[in-house]
Motif scaffolding. Sequence first.
Motif, mmCIF file in Angstrom:
data_model
loop_
_atom_site.group_PDB
_atom_site.id
_atom_site.type_symbol
_atom_site.label_atom_id
_atom_site.label_comp_id
_atom_site.label_asym_id
_atom_site.label_seq_id
_atom_site.Cartn_x
_atom_site.Cartn_y
_atom_site.Cartn_z
ATOM 1 N N LYS A 63 1.555 19.016 1.562
ATOM 2 C CA LYS A 63 3.020 19.054 1.484
ATOM 3 C C LYS A 63 3.641 18.289 2.648
ATOM 4 C CE LYS A 63 4.988 22.955 2.422
ATOM 5 N NZ LYS A 63 5.524 24.329 2.364
ATOM 6 N N TYR A 64 3.120 18.516 3.847
ATOM 7 C CA TYR A 64 3.657 17.824 5.019
ATOM 8 C C TYR A 64 3.301 16.340 5.012
ATOM 9 C CZ TYR A 64 4.686 22.521 6.577
ATOM 10 O OH TYR A 64 5.164 23.792 6.657
ATOM 11 N N ALA A 65 2.143 15.996 4.464
ATOM 12 C CA ALA A 65 1.769 14.582 4.347
ATOM 13 C C ALA A 65 2.709 13.862 3.384
ATOM 14 C CB ALA A 65 0.319 14.451 3.883
ATOM 15 N N VAL A 66 3.070 14.519 2.281
ATOM 16 C CA VAL A 66 4.015 13.929 1.326
ATOM 17 C C VAL A 66 5.352 13.675 2.008
ATOM 18 C CG1 VAL A 66 5.376 14.404 -0.757
ATOM 19 C CG2 VAL A 66 2.935 14.850 -0.752
ATOM 20 N N GLN A 67 5.810 14.636 2.791
ATOM 21 C CA GLN A 67 7.082 14.463 3.501
ATOM 22 C C GLN A 67 7.013 13.293 4.479
ATOM 23 O OE1 GLN A 67 7.753 18.269 5.297
ATOM 24 N NE2 GLN A 67 8.609 19.168 3.434
ATOM 25 N N LYS A 68 5.923 13.185 5.209
ATOM 26 C CA LYS A 68 5.771 12.110 6.188
ATOM 27 C C LYS A 68 5.730 10.751 5.499
ATOM 28 C CE LYS A 68 3.076 10.992 10.258
ATOM 29 N NZ LYS A 68 1.978 11.422 11.120
ATOM 30 N N ILE A 69 4.998 10.660 4.397
ATOM 31 C CA ILE A 69 4.898 9.403 3.645
ATOM 32 C C ILE A 69 6.259 9.017 3.089
ATOM 33 C CG2 ILE A 69 3.924 8.372 1.558
ATOM 34 C CD1 ILE A 69 1.351 9.999 2.208
ATOM 35 N N GLU A 70 6.998 9.990 2.553
ATOM 36 C CA GLU A 70 8.327 9.695 2.023
ATOM 37 C C GLU A 70 9.267 9.209 3.124
ATOM 38 O OE1 GLU A 70 9.433 13.290 0.037
ATOM 39 O OE2 GLU A 70 8.368 12.732 -1.803
ATOM 40 N N GLU A 71 9.145 9.754 4.325
ATOM 41 C CA GLU A 71 9.966 9.298 5.449
ATOM 42 C C GLU A 71 9.645 7.854 5.817
ATOM 43 O OE1 GLU A 71 9.405 11.955 8.700
ATOM 44 O OE2 GLU A 71 10.388 13.627 7.677
ATOM 45 N N VAL A 72 8.361 7.506 5.814
ATOM 46 C CA VAL A 72 7.955 6.132 6.149
ATOM 47 C C VAL A 72 8.505 5.164 5.100
ATOM 48 C CG1 VAL A 72 5.980 4.570 6.334
ATOM 49 C CG2 VAL A 72 5.906 6.800 7.443
ATOM 50 N N LEU B 50 0.814 -1.222 0.000
ATOM 51 C CA LEU B 50 0.000 0.000 0.000
ATOM 52 C C LEU B 50 0.846 1.269 0.000
ATOM 53 C CD1 LEU B 50 -2.882 -0.711 2.542
ATOM 54 C CD2 LEU B 50 -3.079 -0.364 0.097
ATOM 55 N N LEU B 51 2.051 1.189 0.497
ATOM 56 C CA LEU B 51 2.871 2.382 0.663
ATOM 57 C C LEU B 51 3.133 3.109 -0.647
ATOM 58 C CD1 LEU B 51 5.508 1.075 3.228
ATOM 59 C CD2 LEU B 51 3.385 2.281 3.677
ATOM 60 N N GLU B 52 3.537 2.373 -1.658
ATOM 61 C CA GLU B 52 3.837 2.997 -2.947
ATOM 62 C C GLU B 52 2.584 3.559 -3.601
ATOM 63 O OE1 GLU B 52 6.776 3.598 -4.457
ATOM 64 O OE2 GLU B 52 7.840 2.789 -2.734
ATOM 65 N N ASP B 53 1.449 2.882 -3.460
ATOM 66 C CA ASP B 53 0.196 3.388 -4.030
ATOM 67 C C ASP B 53 -0.222 4.695 -3.374
ATOM 68 O OD1 ASP B 53 0.064 1.166 -5.683
ATOM 69 O OD2 ASP B 53 -1.229 0.051 -4.308
ATOM 70 N N ILE B 54 -0.137 4.744 -2.059
ATOM 71 C CA ILE B 54 -0.492 5.957 -1.327
ATOM 72 C C ILE B 54 0.466 7.085 -1.704
ATOM 73 C CG2 ILE B 54 -0.607 7.002 0.964
ATOM 74 C CD1 ILE B 54 -1.495 4.233 2.007
ATOM 75 N N SER B 55 1.735 6.779 -1.766
ATOM 76 C CA SER B 55 2.732 7.790 -2.106
ATOM 77 C C SER B 55 2.489 8.363 -3.496
ATOM 78 C CB SER B 55 4.134 7.186 -2.037
ATOM 79 O OG SER B 55 5.094 8.122 -2.467
ATOM 80 N N LYS B 56 2.207 7.513 -4.443
ATOM 81 C CA LYS B 56 1.974 7.970 -5.818
ATOM 82 C C LYS B 56 0.748 8.880 -5.882
ATOM 83 C CE LYS B 56 1.244 6.339 -10.494
ATOM 84 N NZ LYS B 56 0.999 5.205 -11.364
ATOM 85 N N PHE B 57 -0.332 8.492 -5.209
ATOM 86 C CA PHE B 57 -1.561 9.283 -5.231
ATOM 87 C C PHE B 57 -1.353 10.650 -4.590
ATOM 88 C CE2 PHE B 57 -5.445 10.665 -3.053
ATOM 89 C CZ PHE B 57 -6.246 10.871 -4.170
ATOM 90 N N VAL B 58 -0.746 10.688 -3.412
ATOM 91 C CA VAL B 58 -0.566 11.950 -2.696
ATOM 92 C C VAL B 58 0.416 12.853 -3.446
ATOM 93 C CG1 VAL B 58 0.234 12.983 -0.526
ATOM 94 C CG2 VAL B 58 -1.202 10.948 -0.486
ATOM 95 N N THR B 59 1.434 12.288 -4.051
ATOM 96 C CA THR B 59 2.391 13.080 -4.821
ATOM 97 C C THR B 59 1.724 13.699 -6.043
ATOM 98 O OG1 THR B 59 4.189 11.649 -4.067
ATOM 99 C CG2 THR B 59 4.619 13.009 -5.998
ATOM 100 N N GLU B 60 0.862 12.942 -6.719
ATOM 101 C CA GLU B 60 0.139 13.493 -7.864
ATOM 102 C C GLU B 60 -0.840 14.585 -7.430
ATOM 103 O OE1 GLU B 60 -1.639 10.193 -9.880
ATOM 104 O OE2 GLU B 60 0.279 9.466 -10.633
ATOM 105 N N LEU B 61 -1.478 14.407 -6.293
ATOM 106 C CA LEU B 61 -2.374 15.430 -5.756
ATOM 107 C C LEU B 61 -1.596 16.700 -5.422
ATOM 108 C CD1 LEU B 61 -5.319 15.927 -4.814
ATOM 109 C CD2 LEU B 61 -4.585 15.156 -2.565
ATOM 110 N N TYR B 62 -0.450 16.540 -4.822
ATOM 111 C CA TYR B 62 0.403 17.674 -4.487
ATOM 112 C C TYR B 62 0.866 18.409 -5.747
ATOM 113 C CZ TYR B 62 4.439 20.183 -2.571
ATOM 114 O OH TYR B 62 5.349 21.145 -2.228
#
Length: 83
Positions: free
Chosen positions: A51-60, A18-30
């Motif tokens: 923006k902060y959610a993208v940073q947090k997801i990338e850290e995870v 799920l991590l990569e799917d969530i990351s891709k979606f939030v990055t495209e939204l950003y």
Amino acid sequence: KELARLCLNSASHGRYELLEDISKFVTELYAGFRLLNLKNDKLRRKFDGIKYAVQKIEEVIYDVKVRSLMDKKDGSSMKKSTL
């Protein structure tokens, strides 16, 4: 914010796919929000939250990859069988 929490909970429960799917979606939204010319209003606060959610997801995702729990190339989980 909720997707960042889902990403963190998915990582802690071992659902790394799920991590990569969530990351891709939030990055495209950003990326879509970056195209807008936002001043100081409610939409700007939402943009900052994303923006902060993208940073947090990338850290995870980074932490999971560093610990070799997820394949670094395609994002799939590396299940180790214990016999």
